[in-house]
Every structure is written in structure tokens, then in C-alpha cells.
Scaffold this motif. Structure first.
Motif, PDB file in Angstrom:
ATOM      1  N   SER A  13      -2.669 -16.226  -1.362  1.00 22.53           N
ATOM      2  CA  SER A  13      -1.350 -16.305  -1.978  1.00 22.53           C
ATOM      3  C   SER A  13      -1.509 -16.258  -3.498  1.00 22.53           C
ATOM      4  N   GLY A  14      -0.745 -15.406  -4.129  1.00 17.43           N
ATOM      5  CA  GLY A  14      -0.847 -15.251  -5.576  1.00 17.43           C
ATOM      6  C   GLY A  14      -1.830 -14.184  -6.013  1.00 17.43           C
ATOM      7  N   ALA A  15      -2.491 -13.520  -5.046  1.00 16.66           N
ATOM      8  CA  ALA A  15      -3.491 -12.519  -5.401  1.00 16.66           C
ATOM      9  C   ALA A  15      -2.900 -11.124  -5.570  1.00 16.66           C
ATOM     10  N   GLY A  16      -1.602 -10.951  -5.293  1.00 13.07           N
ATOM     11  CA  GLY A  16      -0.974  -9.663  -5.574  1.00 13.07           C
ATOM     12  C   GLY A  16      -0.472  -8.902  -4.370  1.00 13.07           C
ATOM     13  N   ARG A  17      -0.191  -9.586  -3.261  1.00  9.58           N
ATOM     14  CA  ARG A  17       0.255  -8.868  -2.069  1.00  9.58           C
ATOM     15  C   ARG A  17       1.553  -8.104  -2.307  1.00  9.58           C
ATOM     16  N   THR A  18       2.484  -8.707  -3.028  1.00  8.70           N
ATOM     17  CA  THR A  18       3.763  -8.039  -3.277  1.00  8.70           C
ATOM     18  C   THR A  18       3.573  -6.782  -4.110  1.00  8.70           C
ATOM     19  N   THR A  19       2.729  -6.845  -5.117  1.00 11.43           N
ATOM     20  CA  THR A  19       2.454  -5.674  -5.948  1.00 11.43           C
ATOM     21  C   THR A  19       1.847  -4.555  -5.108  1.00 11.43           C
ATOM     22  N   VAL A  20       0.907  -4.895  -4.245  1.00 15.71           N
ATOM     23  CA  VAL A  20       0.279  -3.894  -3.385  1.00 15.71           C
ATOM     24  C   VAL A  20       1.297  -3.297  -2.418  1.00 15.71           C
ATOM     25  N   ALA A  21       2.139  -4.143  -1.834  1.00 15.44           N
ATOM     26  CA  ALA A  21       3.162  -3.652  -0.910  1.00 15.44           C
ATOM     27  C   ALA A  21       4.109  -2.690  -1.616  1.00 15.44           C
ATOM     28  N   ASN A  22       4.522  -3.021  -2.830  1.00 13.75           N
ATOM     29  CA  ASN A  22       5.414  -2.129  -3.578  1.00 13.75           C
ATOM     30  C   ASN A  22       4.734  -0.809  -3.894  1.00 13.75           C
ATOM     31  N   ALA A  23       3.453  -0.854  -4.245  1.00  7.84           N
ATOM     32  CA  ALA A  23       2.724   0.376  -4.558  1.00  7.84           C
ATOM     33  C   ALA A  23       2.616   1.275  -3.333  1.00  7.84           C
ATOM     34  N   LEU A  24       2.343   0.684  -2.176  1.00  5.44           N
ATOM     35  CA  LEU A  24       2.261   1.480  -0.956  1.00  5.44           C
ATOM     36  C   LEU A  24       3.624   2.057  -0.584  1.00  5.44           C
ATOM     37  N   GLU A  25       4.672   1.292  -0.805  1.00  7.87           N
ATOM     38  CA  GLU A  25       6.019   1.798  -0.528  1.00  7.87           C
ATOM     39  C   GLU A  25       6.315   3.014  -1.397  1.00  7.87           C
ATOM     40  N   ASP A  26       5.893   2.972  -2.666  1.00  2.52           N
ATOM     41  CA  ASP A  26       6.079   4.115  -3.557  1.00  2.52           C
ATOM     42  C   ASP A  26       5.280   5.328  -3.093  1.00  2.52           C
ATOM     43  N   ASP A 139     -10.727  -7.874  -5.465  1.00  2.00           N
ATOM     44  CA  ASP A 139     -10.623  -9.044  -6.325  1.00  2.00           C
ATOM     45  C   ASP A 139      -9.690  -8.702  -7.474  1.00  2.00           C
ATOM     46  N   THR A 140      -8.559  -9.392  -7.553  1.00  2.00           N
ATOM     47  CA  THR A 140      -7.555  -9.073  -8.563  1.00  2.00           C
ATOM     48  C   THR A 140      -7.667  -9.953  -9.802  1.00  2.00           C
ATOM     49  N   THR A 141      -8.725 -10.729  -9.915  1.00  2.00           N
ATOM     50  CA  THR A 141      -8.915 -11.581 -11.095  1.00  2.00           C
ATOM     51  C   THR A 141      -8.890 -10.726 -12.357  1.00  2.00           C
ATOM     52  N   GLY A 142      -8.031 -11.081 -13.289  1.00  2.00           N
ATOM     53  CA  GLY A 142      -7.969 -10.365 -14.557  1.00  2.00           C
ATOM     54  C   GLY A 142      -7.154  -9.090 -14.532  1.00  2.00           C
ATOM     55  N   LEU A 143      -6.605  -8.711 -13.368  1.00  2.00           N
ATOM     56  CA  LEU A 143      -5.822  -7.481 -13.284  1.00  2.00           C
ATOM     57  C   LEU A 143      -4.340  -7.793 -13.483  1.00  2.00           C
ATOM     58  N   ASN A 144      -3.667  -6.987 -14.305  1.00  2.00           N
ATOM     59  CA  ASN A 144      -2.222  -7.102 -14.387  1.00  2.00           C
ATOM     60  C   ASN A 144      -1.600  -6.212 -13.316  1.00  2.00           C
ATOM     61  N   PRO A 145      -0.283  -6.303 -13.075  1.00  2.00           N
ATOM     62  CA  PRO A 145       0.331  -5.507 -12.005  1.00  2.00           C
ATOM     63  C   PRO A 145       0.097  -4.005 -12.134  1.00  2.00           C
ATOM     64  N   HIS A 146       0.100  -3.477 -13.366  1.00  2.31           N
ATOM     65  CA  HIS A 146      -0.132  -2.040 -13.543  1.00  2.31           C
ATOM     66  C   HIS A 146      -1.546  -1.661 -13.113  1.00  2.31           C
ATOM     67  N   GLN A 147      -2.505  -2.471 -13.507  1.00  2.00           N
ATOM     68  CA  GLN A 147      -3.892  -2.184 -13.142  1.00  2.00           C
ATOM     69  C   GLN A 147      -4.104  -2.303 -11.637  1.00  2.00           C
ATOM     70  N   LEU A 148      -3.456  -3.273 -11.014  1.00  4.19           N
ATOM     71  CA  LEU A 148      -3.575  -3.423  -9.566  1.00  4.19           C
ATOM     72  C   LEU A 148      -2.945  -2.235  -8.851  1.00  4.19           C
ATOM     73  N   THR A 149      -1.807  -1.771  -9.333  1.00  5.19           N
ATOM     74  CA  THR A 149      -1.180  -0.587  -8.745  1.00  5.19           C
ATOM     75  C   THR A 149      -2.102   0.619  -8.834  1.00  5.19           C
ATOM     76  N   THR A 150      -2.815   0.742  -9.951  1.00  6.90           N
ATOM     77  CA  THR A 150      -3.776   1.835 -10.098  1.00  6.90           C
ATOM     78  C   THR A 150      -4.880   1.726  -9.063  1.00  6.90           C
ATOM     79  N   ARG A 151      -5.367   0.527  -8.826  1.00 12.15           N
ATOM     80  CA  ARG A 151      -6.412   0.335  -7.811  1.00 12.15           C
ATOM     81  C   ARG A 151      -5.909   0.739  -6.424  1.00 12.15           C
ATOM     82  N   VAL A 152      -4.654   0.433  -6.132  1.00 18.25           N
ATOM     83  CA  VAL A 152      -4.087   0.834  -4.850  1.00 18.25           C
ATOM     84  C   VAL A 152      -4.042   2.356  -4.745  1.00 18.25           C
ATOM     85  N   GLY A 153      -3.647   3.003  -5.838  1.00 27.24           N
ATOM     86  CA  GLY A 153      -3.627   4.463  -5.845  1.00 27.24           C
ATOM     87  C   GLY A 153      -5.000   5.059  -5.618  1.00 27.24           C
ATOM     88  N   GLU A 154      -6.022   4.443  -6.196  1.00 25.91           N
ATOM     89  CA  GLU A 154      -7.389   4.936  -6.004  1.00 25.91           C
ATOM     90  C   GLU A 154      -7.813   4.864  -4.547  1.00 25.91           C
TER      91      GLU A 154
END
Length: 287
Positions: A13-26, A139-154
Motif C-alpha cells: 500500500s502506497g507503492a503506486g498501484r493507482t498510478t500503475v492502474a491509470n497508466a495501463l488504462e491509458d 521498487d518505486t522508492t524515489g520515483l515520482n508518478p511520471h517516472q513510474l508511468t514511464t516504467r510501466v510503459g517500458e
């Protein structure tokens, strides 16, 4: 039953599940979050039906899921017998998770009467079996939402890169600026075909008007230089994961000059990597 591509999004919890879900939806995935177990199993069966259009299904599983979460390992094993299932597990350091919870001033879902750190440690223990089944550990330590979205895209985007969806929208200034426009180009520096009786009843999608507009002094020079200026802007949007961009191209009534230039710019932008282009004429036919 048809095989479907399914990704299970889980982790701390708090590791970015919502950000990842939004990126996949996009990216075109059908995303479900925190459904009760009975409904989730029904959803998977529906998605697997012969006539289903949901070829890619993302399921968020977390500690809110109650019985389903406790039985998550068996649930994933069952899905893998019939579908292509990928488990994406998100984690972060204790210090990072504490910081995030303190920023939003919300309790951890498992902390009860204890501290945020107590909840985090309890969750790590509870998640360990599912973590062992993960295909991807992120591991999302130190990642902001934009950077995490980029990782999902990769990991999930075709070719490993997210694409920008650019809508080139013609409009008439007399009807107001498009409220959703990110960029505006003004075509009122060009002669108005409206004052030519032969072109007044036609519009910028027709060769008669389009050729007239593009043959005017400065028109093609503007297009060349504007497209050149757009290159670093669109590249920056892609880096910042601003994936939906509206370019407004305006003239007085939104019928002649703006329509012709919008069509011309869109045609020259089409086919570029990491860019999907659409054209919309907001005020055409409004007069």
C-alpha cells in the motif's frame, strides 16, 4: 474459453498501484480495482467469453480485498491454467512508504491502533507468498508518478514506449477558445477565403479552399517552422507522460483557414514514432 492477457497489480500500500492502474488504462487495458471476490471471478469469466472485446484485463489486488487477498495465491494459480497471467508486484522502502503516508495524512490500512510502520511490516509479511509469485518486481522508492508511468510503459507499451495522442482541432475564435487546448495557433494572419464569393460556401477540407490557404504568403513557412518548434514540445510531453495533447488551430469562423491548416499539420505529423494523430473540426458547419 478464450485465453486472455491478464495482469495482477499488487504490492505494498502506497507503492503506486493507482498510478500503475491509470497508466495501463491509458494503454488500453480494462482495469478493475477492489472488486469483491464473487464479482471478480464473474468478470474474468465474462472477459474470457468468445464475444468479449476486453482482450487485456488488469486486476488490482490489495489488502482491502479481504478473503480474495488471503486466497490470492490460489486465485493466481487458477487463472494461469487458462490465461496468460502476469503478476506485477510493487514495493518501496519502509522510510519511503512512511513518508508517503505522512504526506497524505492517511492511516495505513493495517495499522489499527499501532503506527504506520506497524501496518507496513504486517503487510510485508502478509504479502510474501504473492511476492514470490511475481513476474515483475518494481521498487518505486524515489520515483515520482511520471517516472513510474514511464516504467510501466517500458514493460507494457508496444515497443516499450508510451505514445502521445495528439488531437489537431480547428476552431473559430468568434465561438471562443477550446477549453481543453494545450497549444494554440492563430491563422488570422492569412487572407480570409470568406471574402471570395467562389470559396465562401466551401470549407478547408476541400482542395479549392485548402490550396488557396496554403498558397498564401507565409502559410507554408509557418507550417514548416511550427512543426519544427513542435518537435521538442512533443518530445517533452512524452518524457513527462502527458499522453493526450490538444493543438488548437484557429481562425475567425473555424471554416476555412484553420480547417485547411489543421488538416495540413496533421497530415505532416502522422506516421511519426510515439505519436498518434487525430483531426477534429470543432466549429465546421456551425455558421
Amino acid at each position: 474459453m478464450n485465453a486472455r492477457e491478464i495482469v495482477i497489480i499488487t504490492g505494498m500500500s502506497g507503492a503506486g498501484r493507482t498510478t500503475v492502474a491509470n497508466a495501463l488504462e491509458d494503454l488500453g487495458w480494462f482495469v478493475v480495482d477492489n472488486l469483491p471476490p464473487s464479482m471478480l471471478r464473474t468478470l474474468v469469466r465474462t472477459a474470457a467469453a468468445e464475444d468479449s472485446t476486453e482482450a487485456k484485463l488488469a486486476i488490482v489486488v490489495d489488502v482491502r480485498g479481504g478473503v480474495l487477498f488471503d486466497d490470492a495465491k490460489r486465485f493466481v494459480e487458477m487463472l494461469r491454467t487458462e490465461h496468460s497471467v502476469r503478476v506485477l508486484f510493487l514495493e518501496a522502502s519502509d522510510a519511503e512508504l512512511v513518508r508517503r503516508y505522512e504526506q497524505v495524512r492517511r492511516p495505513h490500512p493495517l495499522q489499527g491502533d499501532g503506527t504506520i510502520l506497524d501496518g507496513i511490516r504486517m503487510e510485508r509479511t502478509r504479502l510474501e507468498p504473492l511476492r514470490g509469485m511475481a513476474d515483475d518486481l518494481l521498487d518505486t522508492t524515489g520515483l515520482n508518478p511520471h517516472q513510474l508511468t514511464t516504467r510501466v510503459g517500458e514493460r507494457f507499451a508496444p515497443g516499450g514506449e508510451l505514445e502521445v495522442v495528439l488531437t489537431v482541432m480547428s476552431f473559430g475564435f468568434k465561438y471562443g477558445l477550446p477549453v481543453d487546448a494545450d497549444l494554440i495557433a492563430d491563422m488570422r494572419f492569412l487572407p480570409n477565403p470568406f471574402w471570395n464569393p467562389e470559396m465562401r460556401g466551401h470549407n478547408g477540407t476541400e482542395p479549392l479552399v485548402a490550396d488557396f490557404v496554403l498558397e498564401q504568403e507565409g502559410a507554408r513557412e509557418f507550417a514548416d517552422r511550427y512543426l519544427e518548434a513542435l518537435e521538442p514540445v512533443l518530445a517533452g510531453f512524452a518524457r513527462e507522460n502527458k499522453l493526450h495533447v490538444v493543438l488548437g488551430v484557429g481562425c475567425t469562423g473555424g471554416k476555412h483557414r484553420s480547417v485547411a491548416m489543421a488538416e495540413h499539420l496533421a497530415s505532416r505529423l502522422s506516421g511519426r514514432p510515439r505519436l498518434r494523430v487525430a483531426v477534429k473540426h470543432r466549429d465546421l458547419g456551425r455558421e
